[in-house]
Design an enzyme around this catalytic site. Sequence first.
Site, mmCIF file in Angstrom:
data_model
loop_
_atom_site.group_PDB
_atom_site.id
_atom_site.type_symbol
_atom_site.label_atom_id
_atom_site.label_comp_id
_atom_site.label_asym_id
_atom_site.label_seq_id
_atom_site.Cartn_x
_atom_site.Cartn_y
_atom_site.Cartn_z
ATOM 1 C CB THR A 237 -0.559 0.164 1.277
ATOM 2 O OG1 THR A 237 0.144 -0.136 2.737
ATOM 3 C CG2 THR A 237 -1.869 -1.003 1.322
ATOM 4 C CB ALA A 238 4.567 1.826 0.750
ATOM 5 N NE ARG A 239 4.143 7.224 -3.259
ATOM 6 C CZ ARG A 239 3.614 7.783 -3.104
ATOM 7 N NH1 ARG A 239 2.172 6.382 -1.840
ATOM 8 N NH2 ARG A 239 2.643 8.971 -2.563
ATOM 9 C CD GLU A 268 -0.457 3.653 -8.274
ATOM 10 O OE1 GLU A 268 -0.601 5.014 -7.512
ATOM 11 O OE2 GLU A 268 0.629 2.598 -7.583
ATOM 12 C CG HIS A 286 -2.265 5.264 -5.056
ATOM 13 N ND1 HIS A 286 -1.077 5.555 -5.169
ATOM 14 C CD2 HIS A 286 -2.266 5.960 -4.011
ATOM 15 C CE1 HIS A 286 -0.941 6.371 -5.014
ATOM 16 N NE2 HIS A 286 -1.262 6.169 -3.216
ATOM 17 C CB ILE A 287 -8.050 3.822 -2.713
ATOM 18 C CG1 ILE A 287 -9.085 1.922 -3.125
ATOM 19 C CG2 ILE A 287 -8.632 3.827 -4.469
ATOM 20 C CD1 ILE A 287 -10.099 1.822 -2.025
ATOM 21 N N GLY A 288 -5.936 3.563 -0.859
ATOM 22 C CA GLY A 288 -5.159 3.749 -0.035
ATOM 23 C C GLY A 288 -5.261 4.990 1.890
#
Length: 320
Positions: A237-239, A268, A286-288
């Site tokens: 969930t980072a990069r 992305e 990418h909705i963390g």
Amino acid sequence: MAKPKLLITRKLRGDVEARAARDYDVMLNPDDKVFSTDELVAACRKVDAVLPCHSEHFSAEVIDAIGPGLRIIANHSVGTDHVDLAAAKAAGVVVTNTPDVLSDATAEIAILCMLGAARRGAEGDAMVRSGQWNFWSPAFMVGRQVTGKRFGVLGMGRVGQVTADRARGFGMEVHYHNRSRLPAHLEKGAVFHDTLESLLAVSDVLSLHCPATAQNKGIINADTLALLPDRAIIVNTARGALIDEDALVAALRSGKLFAAGLDVFQTEPGGNPALSALPNVFMLPHIGSATEETRDAMGFRALDNLDAFFAGQEPGDRVA
Ligand code: 8YV
């Protein structure tokens, strides 16, 4: 006194934009159009400050092309890998981020990714949704249970610590590797590993929470994946840049990894078609930090940093 001119590059929530419009001569983007590099440079030339997301890239060339008018980049993100911090510093542009306020939301997504991967969430959802669920058996859709397993955290910063807390709620044993060992009150009994290799060897679930610095790019690759226990699960969930996606695909195909739960990708928006083709990947776009509460808090935190800067104070979250 004239209000400072502020560009907000993306559409933010109503209360955030309203506060910005009250306190700044603000340029909004109501259609949420994605700026080209030239458009970003042209817009930034007209303002004293910019409040961007990770979707806008401030490379050394972009910072140079913008020129001397821009005084601060107040990011709406905790990650700052989209900004060349050294170039900003050299150009005298202050840079801030929004730590803390997104830790809970991102930890929730990490746990969702872990459970989605371990319990075959993508496969199950697709089966029911497509009308292909025409069979049931006790031998069907059997996943891996996380209870009692070892949860490895790579990067025990604020998001890593909250995610570790949530994993403890599932009865998991927390292990971590970090640049430095945490004090006992933050470590909360987690096992510190002074090398990445040592952490990988015990991570039934490996969750990535480190920044995508030049040193960390591709830190999960064919060599490091081989060190994980067989049938491990990876959560990112980072990069996306932290993982060599070709190596990840190979490990998921071979069964070395049981599954992956991914909220971030090298490309992305878009993702990776080779990962999309695999049933054992649970994926999100990418909705963390994408909750109502956290989006408000991130926007307000970025504005707090701008307010401090224009009041002649040191912004609380200055990173360059
Ligand atoms: C955001 C993020 O969605 O904070 C970060 O670093 O990646 C995400 O929380 C994004 O950057 C919003 O601007």
